[in-house]
Design an enzyme around this catalytic site. Structure first.
Site, PDB file in Angstrom:
ATOM      1  N   ASP A  46       0.863  -1.182   0.000  1.00 57.51           N
ATOM      2  CA  ASP A  46       0.000   0.000   0.000  1.00 57.51           C
ATOM      3  C   ASP A  46       0.899   1.232   0.000  1.00 57.51           C
ATOM      4  O   ASP A  46       2.037   1.168   0.472  1.00 57.51           O
ATOM      5  CB  ASP A  46      -0.935   0.021   1.213  1.00 57.51           C
ATOM      6  CG  ASP A  46      -2.220   0.787   0.934  1.00 57.51           C
ATOM      7  OD1 ASP A  46      -2.132   1.911   0.391  1.00 57.51           O
ATOM      8  OD2 ASP A  46      -3.312   0.274   1.251  1.00 57.51           O
TER       9      ASP A  46
ATOM     10  N   LYS B 115      -0.029   3.204   5.890  1.00 55.51           N
ATOM     11  CA  LYS B 115      -0.900   2.095   6.277  1.00 55.51           C
ATOM     12  C   LYS B 115      -0.112   0.811   6.513  1.00 55.51           C
ATOM     13  O   LYS B 115      -0.438   0.039   7.433  1.00 55.51           O
ATOM     14  CB  LYS B 115      -1.970   1.879   5.205  1.00 55.51           C
ATOM     15  CG  LYS B 115      -3.045   2.945   5.192  1.00 55.51           C
ATOM     16  CD  LYS B 115      -4.133   2.630   4.176  1.00 55.51           C
ATOM     17  CE  LYS B 115      -5.251   3.672   4.245  1.00 55.51           C
ATOM     18  NZ  LYS B 115      -6.321   3.419   3.251  1.00 55.51           N
TER      19      LYS B 115
ATOM     20  N   ASN C 269       3.308   2.332  -4.983  1.00 56.91           N
ATOM     21  CA  ASN C 269       2.176   2.150  -5.883  1.00 56.91           C
ATOM     22  C   ASN C 269       2.541   1.107  -6.932  1.00 56.91           C
ATOM     23  O   ASN C 269       3.455   1.321  -7.740  1.00 56.91           O
ATOM     24  CB  ASN C 269       1.826   3.483  -6.549  1.00 56.91           C
ATOM     25  CG  ASN C 269       0.589   3.388  -7.437  1.00 56.91           C
ATOM     26  OD1 ASN C 269       0.010   2.325  -7.600  1.00 56.91           O
ATOM     27  ND2 ASN C 269       0.191   4.512  -8.010  1.00 56.91           N
TER      28      ASN C 269
ATOM     29  N   ASN D 146      -9.594   0.337  -6.672  1.00 56.40           N
ATOM     30  CA  ASN D 146      -9.622   0.920  -8.018  1.00 56.40           C
ATOM     31  C   ASN D 146      -9.301  -0.155  -9.046  1.00 56.40           C
ATOM     32  O   ASN D 146      -8.643  -1.160  -8.751  1.00 56.40           O
ATOM     33  CB  ASN D 146      -8.643   2.092  -8.129  1.00 56.40           C
ATOM     34  CG  ASN D 146      -7.200   1.668  -7.922  1.00 56.40           C
ATOM     35  OD1 ASN D 146      -6.516   1.257  -8.845  1.00 56.40           O
ATOM     36  ND2 ASN D 146      -6.729   1.756  -6.675  1.00 56.40           N
TER      37      ASN D 146
ATOM     38  N   CYS E 272     -10.897 -10.863 -18.569  1.00 56.59           N
ATOM     39  CA  CYS E 272     -11.805 -11.649 -19.414  1.00 56.59           C
ATOM     40  C   CYS E 272     -13.195 -11.024 -19.477  1.00 56.59           C
ATOM     41  O   CYS E 272     -13.856 -11.054 -20.512  1.00 56.59           O
ATOM     42  CB  CYS E 272     -11.906 -13.079 -18.879  1.00 56.59           C
ATOM     43  SG  CYS E 272     -10.478 -14.118 -19.230  1.00 56.59           S
TER      44      CYS E 272
ATOM     45  N   CYS F 237     -17.371  11.458  -1.839  1.00 59.59           N
ATOM     46  CA  CYS F 237     -16.597  10.253  -1.551  1.00 59.59           C
ATOM     47  C   CYS F 237     -17.523   9.047  -1.540  1.00 59.59           C
ATOM     48  O   CYS F 237     -18.744   9.177  -1.433  1.00 59.59           O
ATOM     49  CB  CYS F 237     -15.865  10.368  -0.210  1.00 59.59           C
ATOM     50  SG  CYS F 237     -16.963  10.446   1.223  1.00 59.59           S
TER      51      CYS F 237
ATOM     52  N   CYS G 204      -3.064 -14.465 -20.335  1.00 54.25           N
ATOM     53  CA  CYS G 204      -4.261 -15.242 -20.017  1.00 54.25           C
ATOM     54  C   CYS G 204      -4.530 -16.277 -21.104  1.00 54.25           C
ATOM     55  O   CYS G 204      -4.889 -17.422 -20.809  1.00 54.25           O
ATOM     56  CB  CYS G 204      -5.462 -14.314 -19.848  1.00 54.25           C
ATOM     57  SG  CYS G 204      -7.033 -15.169 -19.530  1.00 54.25           S
TER      58      CYS G 204
END
Length: 402
Positions: free
Chosen positions: A102, A125, A148, A182, A227, A248, A306
């Site tokens: 995080d 965090k 990130n 997100n 997918c 928010c 994939c």
């Protein structure tokens, strides 16, 4: 008695140290009420054993060997409402190693959710979570990364951490848990796990805080996140443009806790091999509805890795299901005192009033055949009903003559 200046300065220094120590340790003063490490999990039922309730799962035949959890490593991406509670539960369960990712900081706005405390506001965090988790269970190895994962440079660091950060050095983690808020981060996790062929769980809570879900993704076997992407991802919409100033998402600790509970429950079932792991489990708080389903991979997925995993999965030999043949067992009793015979389920029903002999299946015979009626007709006694105006004496006389 008045203090000397040197004594006052010493007191002030000690007070300053007591205030700074909790901040440096993630807001937790680990010098108080901690416990020593436990070398082996014990099933002994004593108040001082932190694992007695967990080891009881073996005694109740739920888990074969619970202590295997110490050999497992799990990576958690996102240490927010769901991720922090997930890390807390796994730590209390005695997981071997946790890797936390995080880059956000604890804010007072996070206090409506579980785990974090107001004195940890302003800390990263991962630092706040790591300190608290170490205090809860010092037996768990905790590794923290404050960056990130969606940036190009950090993605390679993330890829290396999950593929080399297992319980055994150089081995991949056993499971990756996505607890982010997100789609960009979800796509990054999806790409990494498809590239390294790692199983992972995706989880999330809706923007209105009244629904949540978990999804178990096995590359090539089930649908990856690319997918069947959400509309925002499919249309290449920048999520940042959807956020409005002063607005928010809603957040409930109940929905966060329920979603985290479902996630950890399925993680334990997967790691310790008991029960059935759900491929997809949803939760609607308004109607207490829990949908379950399995999503098949998309042969036209945009993720090239994939497609490679799908081909590898299809090339794997399918397990052969061997039908067990029933052995011809000898009859339990040699004698049949009561003449009991087995009748096939499809045998026609026998009409007790019918004189015809019913047809039975091959290899079966009737246990009883009704005797044929005699051709000689028996004399029938005709009894005439007394007239309505018959007296009591006439009725008694008629009864005596019968």
């Amino acid at each position: 008695m008045p203090y000397a200046i040197d004594e006052l300065q010493e007191i002030i220094g000690n007070l300053r140290t007591e205030l700074v120590e909790p901040i440096d340790s993630g807001g937790v003063n680990n010098t108080r009420l901690g416990r020593d490490r436990v070398e082996r999990m014990s099933a002994e039922v004593v108040d001082s054993n932190p694992y007695s309730r967990l080891m009881a799962l073996q005694r109740m035949n739920i888990v074969k060997d619970y202590e295997r959890i110490r050999d497992k490593a799990v990576a958690i991406v996102g240490v927010g409402g769901v991720g922090s509670v997930t890390a807390d539960m796994l730590t209390r369960c005695g997981i071997g190693k946790l890797i936390l990712f995080d880059y956000d900081k604890v804010e007072l706005a996070n206090m409506n959710r579980l785990f974090f405390t107001p004195n940890q506001a302003g800390l990263s965090k991962v630092a706040a979570a790591g300190a608290t988790l170490n205090f809860i269970n010092p037996d768990v190895e905790i590794e923290m990364f404050n960056f990130n994962i969606t940036t190009v440079d950090n993605f390679d660091r993330f890829l290396n951490a999950i593929s080399q950060g297992g319980r055994i050095a150089g081995q991949p983690v056993d499971l990756v848990l996505s607890c982010v808020d997100n789609f960009e981060a979800r796509m990054a996790i999806n790409a990494a796990c498809n590239e390294r062929n790692l199983n992972w769980f995706e989880s999330g809570v809706s923007e209105n805080a009244v629904s949540g879900h978990i999804q178990f993704i096995r590359p090539g076997d089930t649908a990856c996140f690319a997918c069947a992407p959400p509309l925002v991802v499919a249309e290449n919409i920048d999520e940042k443009t959807l956020k409005k100033e002063g607005v928010c998402a809603a957040s409930l600790p109940t929905t966060m806790g329920i979603t985290a509970g479902f996630l950890v429950q399925n993680v334990l079932k997967y790691l310790l091999n008991f029960g059935e792991v759900s491929d997809y489990l949803g939760y609607n708080a308004l109607s207490d509805f829990f949908p379950k389903m399995t999503l098949k991979p998309n042969p036209q997925c945009d993720d090239s890795n994939c497609l490679v995993r799908q081909m590898e999965f299809q090339a794997k030999p399918k397990p052969v299901v061997v039908e067990e043949k029933a052995d011809n067992e000898e009859p339990l009793h040699a004698t049949n005192e009561w003449g009991i015979e087995l009748v096939a389920e499809n045998a026609p029903e026998i009409n007790p009033t019918s004189t015809e002999t019913p047809v039975v299946g091959e290899g079966l015979k009737l246990a009883y055949e009704a005797p044929e009626k005699s051709s000689e007709t028996s004399e029938e006694t005709v009894t005439t009903a007394p007239p309505d105006d018959a007296s009591l004496e006439d009725l008694m006389a008629q009864m005596k003559s019968m």
